[in-house]
Design a protein around this motif. Sequence first.
Motif, mmCIF file in Angstrom:
data_model
loop_
_atom_site.group_PDB
_atom_site.id
_atom_site.type_symbol
_atom_site.label_atom_id
_atom_site.label_comp_id
_atom_site.label_asym_id
_atom_site.label_seq_id
_atom_site.Cartn_x
_atom_site.Cartn_y
_atom_site.Cartn_z
ATOM 1 N N GLY A 12 0.791 -1.226 0.000
ATOM 2 C CA GLY A 12 0.000 0.000 0.000
ATOM 3 C C GLY A 12 0.821 1.273 0.000
ATOM 4 O O GLY A 12 0.269 2.351 0.156
ATOM 5 N N GLN A 131 -0.690 3.681 6.523
ATOM 6 C CA GLN A 131 -2.096 3.904 6.207
ATOM 7 C C GLN A 131 -2.915 4.282 7.433
ATOM 8 O O GLN A 131 -3.774 5.160 7.362
ATOM 9 C CB GLN A 131 -2.682 2.664 5.525
ATOM 10 C CG GLN A 131 -2.106 2.464 4.141
ATOM 11 C CD GLN A 131 -2.385 1.085 3.564
ATOM 12 O OE1 GLN A 131 -2.965 0.225 4.207
ATOM 13 N NE2 GLN A 131 -1.933 0.877 2.334
ATOM 14 N N SER A 134 -1.769 7.862 8.517
ATOM 15 C CA SER A 134 -1.788 8.889 7.460
ATOM 16 C C SER A 134 -0.509 9.697 7.459
ATOM 17 O O SER A 134 -0.531 10.903 7.301
ATOM 18 C CB SER A 134 -3.002 9.818 7.620
ATOM 19 O OG SER A 134 -4.188 9.088 7.543
#
Length: 139
Positions: A12, A131, A134
């Motif tokens: 990711g 993730q 942030s």
Amino acid sequence: MLMQWNDDLNIGVLEIDIQHKLLFDKFNAFADAYQSRQSTDEIMRMFWFLEAYAVTHFKDEEKLMQQVRYPDFDKHRAKHVAFVEEVNKLKERLKVEGLTAPLVTTMTGFITNWLIDHISTMDRAIGRFVQNSSQLPTR
């Protein structure tokens, strides 16, 4: 002997995911050079290139971990150091034994298992941290 990239290995973080795919490509270039019986010099060149790219990738990954203040940085970095140490042992064996089928099998098995396990566990944890917090660094 070739490693097939699987999108389940994406963590990711685009830059790291791209580098992981390139690591697979570099590994496959090495394995393909051996399987297609290219010259020993070419096979060794592919192995050194794979090693150099892995070290570059580790530095980039460690930089990212520092930027986002990843809490398991030291543990993760230790895994990178252990990988480099093992590759150095394999290089020493190459100098002594030459490019033998059993040694290439050992090399490819180690690299394949290490990369897949490391990406699936250690690197995926970085992706989750980035993730969830942030904290993806800006450029």
